[in-house]
Design an enzyme around this catalytic site. Structure first.
Site, PDB file in Angstrom:
ATOM      1  N   ARG A  44       0.675  -3.510   4.389  1.00 44.01           N
ATOM      2  CA  ARG A  44       1.818  -2.639   4.128  1.00 44.01           C
ATOM      3  C   ARG A  44       3.053  -3.499   3.870  1.00 44.01           C
ATOM      4  O   ARG A  44       3.015  -4.712   4.048  1.00 44.01           O
ATOM      5  CB  ARG A  44       2.062  -1.710   5.327  1.00 44.01           C
ATOM      6  CG  ARG A  44       2.043  -2.486   6.652  1.00 44.01           C
ATOM      7  CD  ARG A  44       2.934  -1.936   7.700  1.00 44.01           C
ATOM      8  NE  ARG A  44       4.330  -2.014   7.322  1.00 44.01           N
ATOM      9  CZ  ARG A  44       5.067  -3.145   7.354  1.00 44.01           C
ATOM     10  NH1 ARG A  44       4.562  -4.314   7.703  1.00 44.01           N
ATOM     11  NH2 ARG A  44       6.341  -3.118   6.993  1.00 44.01           N
ATOM     12  N   GLY A  45       4.157  -2.813   3.500  1.00 46.89           N
ATOM     13  CA  GLY A  45       5.372  -3.538   3.152  1.00 46.89           C
ATOM     14  C   GLY A  45       5.358  -3.800   1.648  1.00 46.89           C
ATOM     15  O   GLY A  45       4.341  -4.233   1.093  1.00 46.89           O
ATOM     16  N   ALA A  46       6.497  -3.538   0.989  1.00 46.99           N
ATOM     17  CA  ALA A  46       6.514  -3.521  -0.472  1.00 46.99           C
ATOM     18  C   ALA A  46       5.999  -4.817  -1.130  1.00 46.99           C
ATOM     19  O   ALA A  46       5.102  -4.754  -1.989  1.00 46.99           O
ATOM     20  CB  ALA A  46       7.924  -3.187  -0.957  1.00 46.99           C
ATOM     21  N   ARG A  78      -0.549   4.485  -2.770  1.00 46.47           N
ATOM     22  CA  ARG A  78       0.662   4.991  -2.099  1.00 46.47           C
ATOM     23  C   ARG A  78       1.729   5.101  -3.190  1.00 46.47           C
ATOM     24  O   ARG A  78       1.810   4.227  -4.053  1.00 46.47           O
ATOM     25  CB  ARG A  78       1.133   4.046  -0.980  1.00 46.47           C
ATOM     26  CG  ARG A  78       0.158   3.940   0.195  1.00 46.47           C
ATOM     27  CD  ARG A  78       0.744   3.058   1.299  1.00 46.47           C
ATOM     28  NE  ARG A  78       1.806   3.735   2.035  1.00 46.47           N
ATOM     29  CZ  ARG A  78       2.639   3.099   2.880  1.00 46.47           C
ATOM     30  NH1 ARG A  78       2.554   1.773   3.039  1.00 46.47           N
ATOM     31  NH2 ARG A  78       3.562   3.772   3.538  1.00 46.47           N
ATOM     32  N   GLN A 181       6.436   0.294  13.187  1.00 42.29           N
ATOM     33  CA  GLN A 181       6.426  -1.023  12.529  1.00 42.29           C
ATOM     34  C   GLN A 181       7.482  -1.950  13.143  1.00 42.29           C
ATOM     35  O   GLN A 181       7.323  -3.174  13.139  1.00 42.29           O
ATOM     36  CB  GLN A 181       6.691  -0.878  11.019  1.00 42.29           C
ATOM     37  CG  GLN A 181       5.556  -0.258  10.230  1.00 42.29           C
ATOM     38  CD  GLN A 181       5.705   1.239  10.084  1.00 42.29           C
ATOM     39  OE1 GLN A 181       6.248   1.904  10.950  1.00 42.29           O
ATOM     40  NE2 GLN A 181       5.205   1.784   8.985  1.00 42.29           N
ATOM     41  N   ASP A 222      11.754  -0.415  -0.389  1.00 39.81           N
ATOM     42  CA  ASP A 222      10.499  -0.159  -1.097  1.00 39.81           C
ATOM     43  C   ASP A 222      10.734   0.049  -2.581  1.00 39.81           C
ATOM     44  O   ASP A 222       9.816  -0.090  -3.392  1.00 39.81           O
ATOM     45  CB  ASP A 222       9.796   1.060  -0.494  1.00 39.81           C
ATOM     46  CG  ASP A 222       9.304   0.704   0.897  1.00 39.81           C
ATOM     47  OD1 ASP A 222      10.088   0.877   1.858  1.00 39.81           O
ATOM     48  OD2 ASP A 222       8.176   0.203   1.011  1.00 39.81           O
ATOM     49  N   ASN A 232      13.828   3.236   1.471  1.00 46.19           N
ATOM     50  CA  ASN A 232      13.222   2.403   2.515  1.00 46.19           C
ATOM     51  C   ASN A 232      12.666   3.315   3.605  1.00 46.19           C
ATOM     52  O   ASN A 232      12.788   4.547   3.548  1.00 46.19           O
ATOM     53  CB  ASN A 232      14.250   1.408   3.075  1.00 46.19           C
ATOM     54  CG  ASN A 232      13.601   0.315   3.905  1.00 46.19           C
ATOM     55  OD1 ASN A 232      12.628  -0.313   3.474  1.00 46.19           O
ATOM     56  ND2 ASN A 232      14.086   0.087   5.112  1.00 46.19           N
ATOM     57  N   LYS A 233      12.076   2.700   4.593  1.00 39.98           N
ATOM     58  CA  LYS A 233      11.418   3.418   5.691  1.00 39.98           C
ATOM     59  C   LYS A 233      12.308   4.516   6.277  1.00 39.98           C
ATOM     60  O   LYS A 233      13.509   4.313   6.464  1.00 39.98           O
ATOM     61  CB  LYS A 233      11.042   2.393   6.768  1.00 39.98           C
ATOM     62  CG  LYS A 233      10.375   2.927   8.008  1.00 39.98           C
ATOM     63  CD  LYS A 233       9.151   3.747   7.735  1.00 39.98           C
ATOM     64  CE  LYS A 233       8.091   3.017   6.956  1.00 39.98           C
ATOM     65  NZ  LYS A 233       6.993   3.920   6.508  1.00 39.98           N
TER      66      LYS A 233
HETATM   67  O1  MRU Z   1       5.180   2.322   5.307  1.00 36.45           O
HETATM   68  P1  MRU Z   1       5.437   0.848   5.254  1.00 36.45           P
HETATM   69  O2  MRU Z   1       5.235   0.174   6.559  1.00 36.45           O
HETATM   70  O3  MRU Z   1       4.695   0.181   4.131  1.00 36.45           O
HETATM   71  O4  MRU Z   1       6.987   0.732   4.914  1.00 36.45           O
HETATM   72  C1  MRU Z   1       7.562  -0.536   4.777  1.00 36.45           C
HETATM   73  C2  MRU Z   1       9.034  -0.501   4.604  1.00 36.45           C
HETATM   74  O5  MRU Z   1       9.646   0.525   4.486  1.00 36.45           O
HETATM   75  C3  MRU Z   1       9.727  -1.832   4.508  1.00 36.45           C
HETATM   76  O6  MRU Z   1      11.007  -1.746   5.054  1.00 36.45           O
HETATM   77  C4  MRU Z   1       9.830  -2.226   3.037  1.00 36.45           C
HETATM   78  O7  MRU Z   1       8.566  -2.185   2.424  1.00 36.45           O
HETATM   79  C5  MRU Z   1      10.394  -3.556   2.876  1.00 36.45           C
HETATM   80  S1  MRU Z   1       9.264  -4.799   3.390  1.00 36.45           S
HETATM   81  C6  MRU Z   1       9.883  -6.296   3.031  1.00 36.45           C
END
Ligand code: MRU
Length: 356
Positions: A44-46, A78, A181, A222, A232-233
């Site tokens: 996970r994470g962009a 996703r 997270q 993201d 973002n999250k």
């Molecule tokens: O649902 P996730 O855990 O994939 O969401 C991740 C985020 O929102 C992060 O803040 C974002 O991807 C930046 S990661 C460098």
């Protein structure tokens, strides 16, 4: 150790669902396995998703009889982080040249993300000191460290760079409901780096800012839209409102691969809704001693249809509302609330009217 990599003809990832309890590596040999891992947030994470999308196409190029279908599966696994489809499409553009060319492109994306992390750490740390002065007290949200990239990180990379310079004040990791997270992953990374931290519930962030305990919010993205809106999250928007009210900087750190000039504004982005189960199910809050977090919430909560009111010992007689939840995984922070965006190549001062 890399969060995601290509090892002997397969994709290897750290299983982020097992952290902080266990550090486990999963070896994925098919696109279907990788898509499942993406959807259950094992990876996970962009930026990591961008690499996953590209390496997935490399798998497809070697093994799939229908690579085009595999690319579609990957890019839609996703919907919100632009990196996933971007990485898959960039690698897919090399399909006509054969499997080795696709793999070379995917590995180039991996290497670029590694370089980008290093550049963002330096630039982000410099900006935080410029905005806040020496030893800033920071609040971060979700996980933006090595686990969200390949190595290094985005916003957390800048926090760790300040630590390496012995220039970090304090850091609060916002827990990041519902999948934690921040509490699970960011806290794990900070601990391994020897950084003292505190975890706070998401709702505490704006109050900590109001009480003068935070000098800046620093987090990732993201997707960054053409007008500067930041996706973002979930919970990021509340922190941005808190920062605005407290008069402190709200800084976004993300690679250029997260900048999406084809999307005009946050209103144009599909926000993933991950369904009720993550919010309603029991076993997620040990402090409640096995009590479900909502009336009727049990191990299978949220898996019934929205009209099913039969869950729970006295459902119906208690007049419970339909057991359902809304679970947007991301939110939109309007560009007016963003002080600056730091990428691997530039610092965009939205507070000074600069444009993405
Ligand atoms: O649902 P996730 O855990 O994939 O969401 C991740 C985020 O929102 C992060 O803040 C974002 O991807 C930046 S990661 C460098």
């Amino acid at each position: 150790m890399r969060t995601i990599d290509w090892v002997d003809g397969a994709v290897e990832i750290i299983d982020q669902t097992a952290l902080p309890g266990r550090l486990t590596v999963l070896r994925l040999t098919t696109v279907e396995q990788l898509v499942t891992a993406i959807q259950r947030l094992a990876v996970r994470g962009a930026p990591a998703l961008g690499v996953a999308g590209a390496l997935g196409v490399a798998l497809a190029a070697r093994r799939s009889t229908d690579p085009a279908a595999a690319v579609r599966l990957l890019e839609t696994a996703r919907p919100t982080a632009v990196n996933l489809a971007w990485g898959a499409r960039r690698a897919a553009a090399r399909l006509p040249e054969g499997a080795e060319a696709v793999l070379a492109e995917a590995l180039a994306i991996r290497d670029e993300e590694i370089e980008a992390s290093a550049a963002m750490a330096t630039r982000g740390a410099d900006l935080l000191v410029e905005l806040c002065g020496a030893r800033p007290r920071l609040l971060t949200h979700c996980n933006t460290g090595a686990l969200a990239t390949v190595v290094g990180g985005t916003a957390l990379g800048a926090v760790l760079e300040l630590h390496r310079r012995d220039a970090l004040g304090t850091v609060v990791a916002s827990e990041t409901r519902p999948l934690l997270q921040g509490a699970r992953l960011t806290a794990w990374e900070l601990g391994r780096a020897g950084v003292t931290y505190r975890v706070a519930v998401d709702g505490a962030g704006p109050f900590l800012m109001a009480r003068g305990e935070v000098d800046a919010v620093v987090l990732g993205a993201d997707r960054i839209c053409a007008n500067g809106d930041v996706i973002n999250k979930i919970g990021s928007y509340a922190h941005a409102l808190g920062a605005h009210r407290a008069g402190i900087p709200f800084v976004v750190v993300a690679p250029e691969s997260t900048v999406d000039l084809a999307t005009p504004s946050g209103a144009d982005v599909e926000i993933e809704d991950r369904g009720a189960e993550e919010v309603l199910s029991a076993d997620r809050l040990p402090a409640l001693g096995g009590q479900p977090p909502v009336p009727g919430g049990g191990p299978d909560a949220g898996s019934a249809g929205p009209d099913d009111q039969s869950t729970g010992p006295d459902a119906g007689s208690a007049g419970w509302a339909t057991l359902d939840a809304v679970n947007p995984a991301f939110d939109v922070t309007p560009h007016e609330l963003v002080t600056a965006i730091v990428t691997d190549r530039r610092v965009i001062r939205l507070d000074r009217g600069e444009r993405v």
